[in-house]
Motif scaffolding. Structure first.
Motif, short mmCIF file in Angstrom:
data_model
loop_
_atom_site.label_atom_id
_atom_site.label_comp_id
_atom_site.label_asym_id
_atom_site.label_seq_id
_atom_site.Cartn_x
_atom_site.Cartn_y
_atom_site.Cartn_z
N ARG A 7 1.24 -0.95 0.37
CA ARG A 7 0.12 0.01 0.02
C ARG A 7 0.92 1.33 0.59
N LYS A 8 1.58 1.42 0.85
CA LYS A 8 2.94 2.59 1.04
C LYS A 8 4.10 2.22 1.12
N PHE A 9 5.16 2.81 0.11
CA PHE A 9 6.63 2.77 0.51
C PHE A 9 7.00 4.15 0.43
N LYS A 10 7.73 4.20 1.48
CA LYS A 10 8.55 5.82 2.32
C LYS A 10 9.84 5.30 2.70
N LEU A 11 11.00 5.74 1.76
CA LEU A 11 12.45 6.00 2.64
C LEU A 11 12.52 7.11 2.26
N LYS A 12 13.64 7.02 3.11
CA LYS A 12 14.04 8.92 3.47
C LYS A 12 15.69 8.49 3.68
N TYR A 13 16.70 9.08 2.75
CA TYR A 13 17.61 8.89 2.78
C TYR A 13 18.43 9.77 3.76
N ASP A 14 19.48 9.80 4.16
CA ASP A 14 20.09 11.53 5.07
C ASP A 14 21.12 11.68 3.64
N GLU A 15 22.12 12.91 4.22
CA GLU A 15 22.80 13.30 3.05
C GLU A 15 24.22 13.04 2.89
N TYR A 16 24.13 12.09 4.15
CA TYR A 16 25.85 11.24 4.64
C TYR A 16 25.61 9.39 3.50
N THR A 17 24.56 9.51 2.93
CA THR A 17 24.75 8.12 2.23
C THR A 17 24.50 8.59 0.76
N TYR A 18 25.09 6.80 0.22
CA TYR A 18 25.35 6.72 -0.94
C TYR A 18 24.73 5.37 -1.38
N ASP A 19 23.85 5.51 -1.80
CA ASP A 19 23.13 3.60 -2.36
C ASP A 19 23.27 3.76 -3.59
N ASP A 20 24.38 3.61 -4.69
CA ASP A 20 24.41 2.45 -5.57
C ASP A 20 22.72 2.19 -6.14
N ASP A 21 22.42 2.95 -6.41
CA ASP A 21 20.73 2.66 -7.45
C ASP A 21 20.37 1.49 -7.11
N ARG A 22 20.60 1.19 -5.14
CA ARG A 22 19.04 0.48 -4.55
C ARG A 22 17.59 0.78 -4.66
N LEU A 23 17.76 1.90 -4.36
CA LEU A 23 16.27 2.78 -4.16
C LEU A 23 15.78 2.51 -5.85
N ALA A 24 15.89 1.92 -7.05
CA ALA A 24 15.81 2.32 -7.55
C ALA A 24 14.94 0.58 -8.03
N GLY A 25 16.09 0.26 -8.08
CA GLY A 25 15.01 -1.70 -8.11
C GLY A 25 14.02 -1.75 -6.59
N TRP A 26 14.37 -1.09 -5.64
CA TRP A 26 12.81 -1.29 -4.36
C TRP A 26 11.59 -1.23 -4.99
N VAL A 27 11.78 0.52 -6.36
CA VAL A 27 10.59 1.34 -6.22
C VAL A 27 10.18 0.27 -7.41
N VAL A 28 10.73 -0.39 -8.69
CA VAL A 28 10.47 -1.33 -9.44
C VAL A 28 9.42 -2.93 -8.68
N THR A 29 9.70 -2.86 -7.31
CA THR A 29 9.25 -4.35 -6.60
C THR A 29 8.49 -3.83 -6.45
N THR A 30 7.92 -2.43 -5.78
CA THR A 30 6.68 -1.97 -4.83
C THR A 30 6.01 -1.24 -6.16
N VAL A 31 6.08 -1.11 -7.43
CA VAL A 31 5.35 -0.80 -8.12
C VAL A 31 4.51 -2.03 -8.64
N ASP A 32 5.33 -2.34 -9.13
CA ASP A 32 5.36 -3.85 -9.57
C ASP A 32 3.65 -4.37 -9.00
#
Length: 442
Positions: free
Chosen positions: A75-100
């Motif tokens: 129903r909901k996916f909410k993720l907030k990074y901070d200014e010191y974190t580098y994610d290396d493209d994992r956020l996009a993968g999680w968005v793909v999964t939740t949208v599907d």
């Protein structure tokens, strides 16, 4: 024997209750009893801040959560990074999964390690039948490779987002949102000279609320904005950079909050007498919003309108019943000109500031609204003994025929006492409206 009422509730209701909590708090309920141990895993909501996790444990946590619920709808996916974190493209993968998985509410705030780096969102966000609200902050979105279809999207918030490969990308996205009602667009500060979103067109038959913020850019790029929304009821316009502004079909507009310099001061033209193009842009903007009922207008905007008023007329705001404006003593002439354009005004709030510029001798006539409709005036930030402010107070008391209430907010705490000389003077001041109540607040 006492019974635990909460434990009597079905799992479906308990998971619904947990869905209103941040996931980190939902997890804490696992220690309550055996029944609660894995209940949080069945909540169709993931609401996390990366700062809640040591090191990079958040990534494995999200992966495990999504794996556990791989057959369930999100129903909901909410993720907030901070200014010191580098994610290396994992956020996009999680968005793909939740949208599907039929996500309804997607809220993602990307990392800020490098101001010239953004993680771009996947293309499947443009075709999601279930998405109701989309909030993206500090990420990038690409030009859709197909016709956008977001049939359920009602709320869209885009802040510090990069728009790649097409200057009209926003028009394509909005055209695929037939029920969009609430849109917030905070343009990024262009430190990287990307010239993003040069041409903004907001055309929507469903939009009811729109907030646009575009404070400044370090580039010398030409920007333009066009708003065409016949059902728009609320507009918050804070755009200092667009050189061309087109607003039309504002027949439903009820409230507007304007804080814009119309690109007159920062890098734009100075609105000289010969600048007919800029004059016409401001005139057309004011005409387009002239049906509004409630207006909030900043001092910066009024300073531009003060120049404009010497080049062209301010249109009539016949429907305007409430006005909040930030005036200084150097704009008294404009105050009367503006009030003359509001013949049915009932409520006036003046945020009065004492500028270093000399006072204008502008209180020389009485606008129509003071004679027929103005019932309540509030003047804020007054200073005891400041001559222009006191003159303004006496002007409204002397000339407002139907005034019912005059509220004076002083910065000086000493004058709040009803025994003060200024209070006694105002109470005994001869007024054309004898029932007018004077209220002094510090």
């Amino acid at each position: 024997m006492n019974c635990d009422r909460i434990c009597e509730l079905p799992d479906s209701l308990l998971t619904q209750v947990l869905s209103y909590l941040p996931t980190i708090d939902s997890v804490k309920t696992s220690v309550l009893s055996k029944r609660w141990e894995f209940l949080w895993l069945r909540v169709p909501v993931l609401d996390l801040k990366v700062s809640d996790f040591p090191d990079e444990n958040y990534a494995s946590f999200i992966d495990n959560f999504l794996e556990f619920n791989r057959k369930s709808r999100m129903r909901k996916f909410k993720l907030k990074y901070d200014e010191y974190t580098y994610d290396d493209d994992r956020l996009a993968g999680w968005v793909v999964t939740t949208v599907d998985r039929g996500i309804q509410h997607l809220d993602a705030k990307g990392f800020e390690t490098n101001m010239c780096v953004r993680e771009f969102m996947p293309q499947n966000i443009y075709k999601c039948n279930t998405l109701v609200s989309l909030m993206l902050v500090t990420v990038g979105i690409e030009n859709p490779e197909f016709v956008v279809s977001l049939p359920s999207l009602k709320i869209m918030h885009l802040e510090d987002v990069w728009y790649y490969d097409d200057p009209l990308i926003m028009e394509k996205i909005i055209s695929g949102c037939p029920v969009l009602e609430d849109f917030v667009l905070i343009r990024p500060i262009d430190f990287c000279n990307l010239d993003v979103l040069q041409f903004l067109r907001v055309r929507s038959l469903s939009l009811r609320s729109f907030r646009l913020t575009f404070e400044y850019s370090v580039s010398c790029t030409y920007f333009s904005v066009e708003i065409d929304a016949p059902r728009l009821e609320y507009l918050n316009f804070n755009d200092d950079q667009s050189d061309t502004i087109v607003v039309k079909n504002m027949t439903s507009l009820s409230m507007i909050d304007i804080d814009s310099e119309f690109n007159v001061k920062f890098g734009g033209s100075r609105l000289e007498p010969g600048d007919l193009r800029k004059r016409d842009i401001i005139r057309d903007f004011l005409t387009a919003i002239s049906c509004v009922r409630h207006m909030i207008i900043s001092r910066r905007t009024l300073e531009v309108l003060d120049r404009y008023s010497k080049l062209g007329p301010i249109p009539k705001f016949n429907n305007l019943y409430r006005l909040q404006a930030a005036f200084s003593r150097s704009m008294l002439q404009l105050l009367l000109v503006f009030l003359e354009s509001c013949p049915n005004l009932e409520n006036l709030i003046l945020d009065f500031t004492v500028s270093t510029e000399p006072e204008q001798d502008g209180l020389t006539y009485v606008p129509q609204c003071l004679l027929s409709s103005l019932e309540c005036v509030e003047i804020r930030e007054l200073i005891m003994g400041e001559e222009t402010g006191e003159k303004l107070v006496r002007y409204f008391l002397k000339n407002s025929v139907v005034l019912k209430k005059l509220i004076l907010r002083f910065e000086d705490s000493s004058i709040a006492n009803q025994d003060s000389d200024i209070f006694k003077e105002l109470i005994t001041f001869t007024k054309p409206s004898p029932s007018c109540e004077v209220i002094i607040i510090h």
